[in-house]
Design a protein around this motif. Structure first.
Motif, PDB file in Angstrom:
ATOM      1  N   ASP A   9      55.265 -44.168 -72.128  1.00 32.61           N
ATOM      2  CA  ASP A   9      56.570 -44.569 -72.830  1.00 32.61           C
ATOM      3  C   ASP A   9      57.136 -45.755 -72.097  1.00 32.61           C
ATOM      4  O   ASP A   9      57.760 -46.379 -72.891  1.00 32.61           O
ATOM      5  CB  ASP A   9      57.495 -43.224 -72.707  1.00 32.61           C
ATOM      6  N   ARG A  12      55.438 -48.895 -73.299  1.00 33.41           N
ATOM      7  CA  ARG A  12      55.792 -49.232 -74.788  1.00 33.41           C
ATOM      8  C   ARG A  12      57.103 -49.725 -74.786  1.00 33.41           C
ATOM      9  O   ARG A  12      57.433 -50.932 -75.602  1.00 33.41           O
ATOM     10  CB  ARG A  12      55.454 -47.942 -75.415  1.00 33.41           C
ATOM     11  N   ARG A  15      57.378 -53.351 -73.439  1.00 34.44           N
ATOM     12  CA  ARG A  15      56.291 -54.309 -74.148  1.00 34.44           C
ATOM     13  C   ARG A  15      57.237 -54.646 -75.655  1.00 34.44           C
ATOM     14  O   ARG A  15      57.357 -55.874 -75.978  1.00 34.44           O
ATOM     15  CB  ARG A  15      55.163 -53.740 -74.653  1.00 34.44           C
ATOM     16  N   GLU A  16      58.043 -53.573 -76.295  1.00 36.80           N
ATOM     17  CA  GLU A  16      58.919 -53.933 -77.444  1.00 36.80           C
ATOM     18  C   GLU A  16      59.965 -54.813 -77.180  1.00 36.80           C
ATOM     19  O   GLU A  16      60.599 -55.376 -78.082  1.00 36.80           O
ATOM     20  CB  GLU A  16      58.981 -52.591 -78.066  1.00 36.80           C
ATOM     21  N   ARG A  38      50.143 -55.100 -78.447  1.00 41.36           N
ATOM     22  CA  ARG A  38      49.379 -54.645 -77.255  1.00 41.36           C
ATOM     23  C   ARG A  38      48.365 -55.296 -76.727  1.00 41.36           C
ATOM     24  O   ARG A  38      48.095 -55.551 -75.521  1.00 41.36           O
ATOM     25  CB  ARG A  38      48.735 -53.017 -77.774  1.00 41.36           C
ATOM     26  N   GLU A  56      48.945 -46.689 -72.446  1.00 39.62           N
ATOM     27  CA  GLU A  56      50.321 -46.269 -73.331  1.00 39.62           C
ATOM     28  C   GLU A  56      50.201 -45.028 -74.155  1.00 39.62           C
ATOM     29  O   GLU A  56      51.225 -44.529 -74.298  1.00 39.62           O
ATOM     30  CB  GLU A  56      50.437 -47.616 -74.350  1.00 39.62           C
ATOM     31  N   GLN A  57      49.263 -44.637 -74.399  1.00 39.87           N
ATOM     32  CA  GLN A  57      48.893 -43.341 -75.267  1.00 39.87           C
ATOM     33  C   GLN A  57      48.788 -42.179 -74.444  1.00 39.87           C
ATOM     34  O   GLN A  57      48.696 -41.094 -74.885  1.00 39.87           O
ATOM     35  CB  GLN A  57      47.720 -43.484 -76.080  1.00 39.87           C
TER      36      GLN A  57
END
Length: 301
Positions: A9, A12, A15-16, A38, A56-57
């Protein structure tokens, strides 16, 4: 959308927040992804896209120190954020929690607060509850009174905003401070209750919390517009209390001889003598009202 992996989490969210131009990449054409793709972040970190996707997952939660450092550089994390990234990947073993045990301030610290008649000071918990304060801190701002949760008061009490000239900066920094103080222990019931309440009641808090900013602001300057003595430009210091389970001693002070020092002296002279507003707050700070205050008998920056 959370993955169930704290590390995933966080990666992500950060990164965003990155833009291609932030890392020297050309933004060619229309992008469906928010922030970096990604594969772009994986390239910058020198790892495969498939491996980054697993991180990330949440399918791989044990990256090496070298990978963590590479990701921190690619995401342009500062020292506090990098330390937080490592904490998420290497969480300490959690201690068994004692349910509903009221948090206490050490007697020596409480006595120290009482001796500082000319310096506002208070003690806050790791979840930003004010546990004890001296009279001058209570007179300085309604946020610094025992029983108040600093974060709840900042976001939910409309009267508090008028006290802080740099309210936007303070709210953002306080959310980041909560992330830093909580560390990887984000499923603590006290924290989840606080975050859940504020996420429902404040759209601004919801947006700031989703950023996953981490800020360990242990010193700095803020301006308080006091309704009785005018603007006060105060320096603050936050000192960890040994054995206090994350408690911080917060001290506000002014430049000697400055207009702020004169304003503090005037405020100190105006404080009424009866009672001791700096005594320990009630035992259940989590049940404060939306205004940051609490009903009789119930129960930051």
């Amino acid at each position: 959308m959370e993955t169930g992996s704290r590390l995933g989490d966080y990666l992500r969210a950060r990164r965003e927040l990155m833009r291609p131009e932030d890392v020297g990449l050309s933004d060619l054409g229309r992008r469906r992804a928010i922030g970096l793709r990604r594969e772009e972040l994986a390239m910058l970190a020198g790892i495969s896209t498939d491996y980054y996707l697993r991180l990330e997952q949440g399918r791989d939660q044990h990256p090496s120190e070298q990978v963590l450092e590479a990701l921190a550089r690619a995401l342009q994390l500062d020292d506090d954020a990098t330390a937080h990234l490592h904490q998420l990947a290497r969480p300490r073993q959690r201690r068994r929690r004692v349910v509903d045990r009221p948090e206490r301030v050490q007697p020596g610290i409480r006595q120290l607060l009482k001796t500082w008649s000319d310096t506002p000071a208070f003690v806050q918990s790791r979840f930003l509850d004010v546990l004890a304060a001296n009279p001058l801190a209570c007179a300085l701002s309604p946020v610094y009174r025992p029983g108040v949760n600093v974060l709840r008061a900042l976001f939910l009490d409309p009267g508090v905003r008028a006290y802080y000239r740099d309210w936007e900066k303070i709210t953002s920094g306080t959310v980041g401070a909560l992330r830093e103080l909580a560390g990887p222990d984000v499923d603590d019931p006290r924290l989840t209750d606080l975050v859940g309440e504020l996420s429902v009641r404040s759209e601004l808090f919801r947006r700031l919390w989703a950023r996953h900013d981490v800020r360990a602001r242990r010193c700095g300057t803020s301006v308080i517009d006091h309704p009785q003595v005018g603007p006060l430009e105060l320096r603050f210091e936050k000192l960890s209390i040994s054995g206090g389970n994350g408690q911080l001693l917060v001290i506000k002070h002014a430049e000697p001889g400055s207009p702020t020092a004169q304003g503090l002296a005037l405020l100190s002279s105006m404080i009424a003598a009866p009672g001791d507003p700096g005594e320990q707050g009630p035992e259940h700070p989590e049940r404060s009202t939306g205004q940051g205050r609490v009903p009789e008998g119930e129960h930051g920056e």
